[in-house]
Design a protein around this motif. Structure first.
Motif, short mmCIF file in Angstrom:
data_model
loop_
_atom_site.label_atom_id
_atom_site.label_comp_id
_atom_site.label_asym_id
_atom_site.label_seq_id
_atom_site.Cartn_x
_atom_site.Cartn_y
_atom_site.Cartn_z
N GLU A 58 0.82 -1.20 0.00
CA GLU A 58 0.00 0.00 0.00
C GLU A 58 0.86 1.26 0.00
OE1 GLU A 58 -2.35 -3.40 1.36
OE2 GLU A 58 -0.40 -2.64 1.96
N PHE A 59 1.99 1.22 0.71
CA PHE A 59 2.91 2.36 0.73
C PHE A 59 3.50 2.57 -0.67
CE2 PHE A 59 6.43 4.45 3.55
CZ PHE A 59 6.13 5.68 2.99
N ILE A 60 3.89 1.47 -1.31
CA ILE A 60 4.43 1.57 -2.67
C ILE A 60 3.37 2.15 -3.62
CG2 ILE A 60 5.15 0.21 -4.69
CD1 ILE A 60 6.80 -1.52 -2.87
N GLU A 61 2.14 1.69 -3.49
CA GLU A 61 1.06 2.21 -4.35
C GLU A 61 0.92 3.72 -4.19
OE1 GLU A 61 -2.52 0.10 -3.39
OE2 GLU A 61 -1.67 -1.85 -3.92
N SER A 62 0.97 4.19 -2.95
CA SER A 62 0.81 5.63 -2.70
C SER A 62 1.97 6.43 -3.28
CB SER A 62 0.66 5.90 -1.20
OG SER A 62 1.87 5.68 -0.51
N LEU A 63 3.18 5.87 -3.19
CA LEU A 63 4.35 6.57 -3.73
C LEU A 63 4.34 6.57 -5.25
CD1 LEU A 63 7.13 5.25 -1.31
CD2 LEU A 63 6.15 7.54 -1.35
N GLU A 64 3.89 5.48 -5.85
CA GLU A 64 3.82 5.42 -7.31
C GLU A 64 2.81 6.42 -7.86
OE1 GLU A 64 5.16 0.77 -8.13
OE2 GLU A 64 3.03 1.30 -8.09
N LYS A 65 1.73 6.66 -7.12
CA LYS A 65 0.75 7.66 -7.55
C LYS A 65 1.35 9.07 -7.47
CE LYS A 65 -3.41 5.05 -6.31
NZ LYS A 65 -4.55 4.96 -5.35
N ARG A 66 2.12 9.31 -6.43
CA ARG A 66 2.74 10.62 -6.27
C ARG A 66 3.89 10.85 -7.24
NH1 ARG A 66 4.34 10.47 -0.15
NH2 ARG A 66 5.66 12.22 -0.79
N LEU A 67 4.68 9.79 -7.46
CA LEU A 67 5.91 9.91 -8.26
C LEU A 67 5.99 8.78 -9.29
CD1 LEU A 67 8.25 10.67 -5.23
CD2 LEU A 67 7.64 12.32 -7.01
N PRO A 68 5.12 8.78 -10.28
CA PRO A 68 5.11 7.68 -11.25
C PRO A 68 6.44 7.50 -11.99
CG PRO A 68 3.74 9.52 -11.99
CD PRO A 68 4.09 9.79 -10.57
N SER A 69 7.19 8.56 -12.15
CA SER A 69 8.47 8.46 -12.86
C SER A 69 9.52 7.68 -12.08
CB SER A 69 9.01 9.86 -13.17
OG SER A 69 9.28 10.57 -11.97
N GLU A 70 9.29 7.48 -10.76
CA GLU A 70 10.28 6.81 -9.91
C GLU A 70 9.89 5.36 -9.60
OE1 GLU A 70 13.00 8.75 -9.27
OE2 GLU A 70 11.87 10.24 -10.45
N LYS A 71 8.84 4.84 -10.20
CA LYS A 71 8.26 3.56 -9.78
C LYS A 71 9.25 2.39 -9.86
CE LYS A 71 5.08 1.67 -12.22
NZ LYS A 71 3.78 1.47 -12.91
#
Length: 396
Positions: A168-181
């Protein structure tokens, strides 16, 4: 590899740092741990193969750490220590635990330009919003969680790899910073098999609760952890379960609120505040319990992070009762290891406890499901494989 771990606290204790460092050492890496000491009688030493490098700190530095992204003093002081650490150890990668000290690491690293692994233990900017000193003057006006959030995003962009603790933490970060996924690596907080295989029971604890139906809570007791819900349920529960006992192992500065609530409800005989206890006693408390709880309030941090206590509970085949904070509720539903109640809902909490009390077979089945999951899928020995793979394939 020679890995330089950076921790802006004393060591031990920090189970996540210890678990990661020991696993990397066991996998053939050299791990040097930068940490702080608040005693002048500090020394460097080896702990379980980890080379501990301690740097003297003080109360002023500790207080300045809360202002790390308000004024630069903490960062300046820490980066000088980190430069000495890098020079002394000649490490070839830096592993930073959380963002408080991250700016100091990136500043100190300019001379060497080493790869940096950023290890996010928590969604810290969201956790900060819940700190009592940020709810009032002067903290409310001089510390900005939003500024910390922007710094977190800056550090993620600068880092070579970013470790997080839940899907869930990864999902939230990917939404905020898709270029860093492609940077994100999942390394959850799980427990070592030794926790449930190598321990000694404290017979005094076992005997003390032998005749009670025990609801157990382990860990930090800040009001955001939801214990007010459990306490509020006791007056109704004791009518149906006369021998019920809520056992709280842990503490926080907000305990005065919880203890006043117990006094106001006149349920002192049904709630035990045990305070902080040695981790070696956790197995005894869990063993003495019937249902183990994690009644977290929902927020952006609790929705994306697992409390380590739920894995400790499950490893002893105990049924768990958790709030509907997304990460823990999703996990409990997936493996069918307990029941889920609505956060802050005393009535729903009460109903779920009664359901577990009245059905011993249900408790046994839920507990068994949790224990099987821990032993076969979610012990540290299994979940740390992604950490080891990260370093085994690092390009330096």
């Amino acid at each position: 590899m020679k890995i330089g771990m950076i921790l802006d606290a004393s060591f031990p204790p920090d189970p996540r740092v210890e678990n990661e460092a020991v696993s990397l050492v066991d996998n053939g890496h050299d791990v040097f741990l930068f940490c702080l000491s608040y005693s002048k009688a500090f020394k460097d030493e080896q702990i379980q193969g980890i080379s501990i490098k301690r740097y003297l700190s003080n109360t002023l530095e500790y207080k300045l750490s809360a202002l790390a992204y308000t004024v630069p003093f903490y960062t300046l002081l820490m980066q000088q220590k980190i430069q000495k650490f890098i020079k002394a150890t000649q490490v070839n990668v830096l592993h930073v635990h959380d963002i408080k000290i991250a700016q100091a690491v990136f500043n100190a690293n300019k001379k060497w330009n080493l790869p940096v692994v950023l290890d996010l233990h928590d969604n810290l900017p969201e956790v900060m919003k819940l700190y009592p000193h940020l709810q009032k003057f002067p903290g409310k006006y001089i510390i900005s969680p939003n500024k910390w959030k922007l710094k977190e995003e800056e550090f993620i962009k600068k880092a070579t790899k970013v470790i997080t603790v839940s899907p869930e933490f990864i999902e939230s970060l990917e939404k905020r910073l898709p270029s860093e996924k492609n940077k994100f690596v999942l390394v959850p907080n799980t427990i070592r098999s030794s926790f449930y295989e190598d321990f000694t029971l404290d017979e005094h604890i076992i005997h003390r609760y032998k005749k009670h139906f025990v609801l157990l809570y382990l860990g930090d007791t800040h009001v955001r952890r939801g214990l007010q819900t459990a306490i509020a349920a006791i007056p109704k529960l004791k009518e149906k379960i006369p021998n019920i006992k809520l056992v709280i192992v842990g503490k926080n500065t907000t305990d005065v609120i919880l203890k006043q609530q117990v006094t106001d409800l006149e349920i002192q005989n049904y709630v035990d505040f045990e305070g902080w206890q040695d981790v070696a006693l956790f197995q005894s408390y869990i063993n003495a319990s019937d249902v183990c709880i994690s009644p977290l309030h929902r927020n952006l941090q609790h929705d994306v992070a697992y409390a380590n206590k739920i894995f400790q509970y499950m490893s002893f085949a105990k049924p768990i009762l958790v709030s509907n904070a997304i990460a823990q509720a999703r996990l409990v539903h997936k493996i069918n290891s307990g029941l889920v109640h609505k956060e802050k809902d005393t009535k729903d909490f009460t109903l779920k406890v009664l359901q577990l009390f009245e059905d011993k077979n249900l408790r046994a089945q839920l507990g068994e499901n949790g224990a099987i999951f821990i032993k076969n899928e979610f012990s540290w020995q299994i979940t740390s494989k992604k950490l080891l793979h990260l370093y085994d394939n690092f390009q330096v």
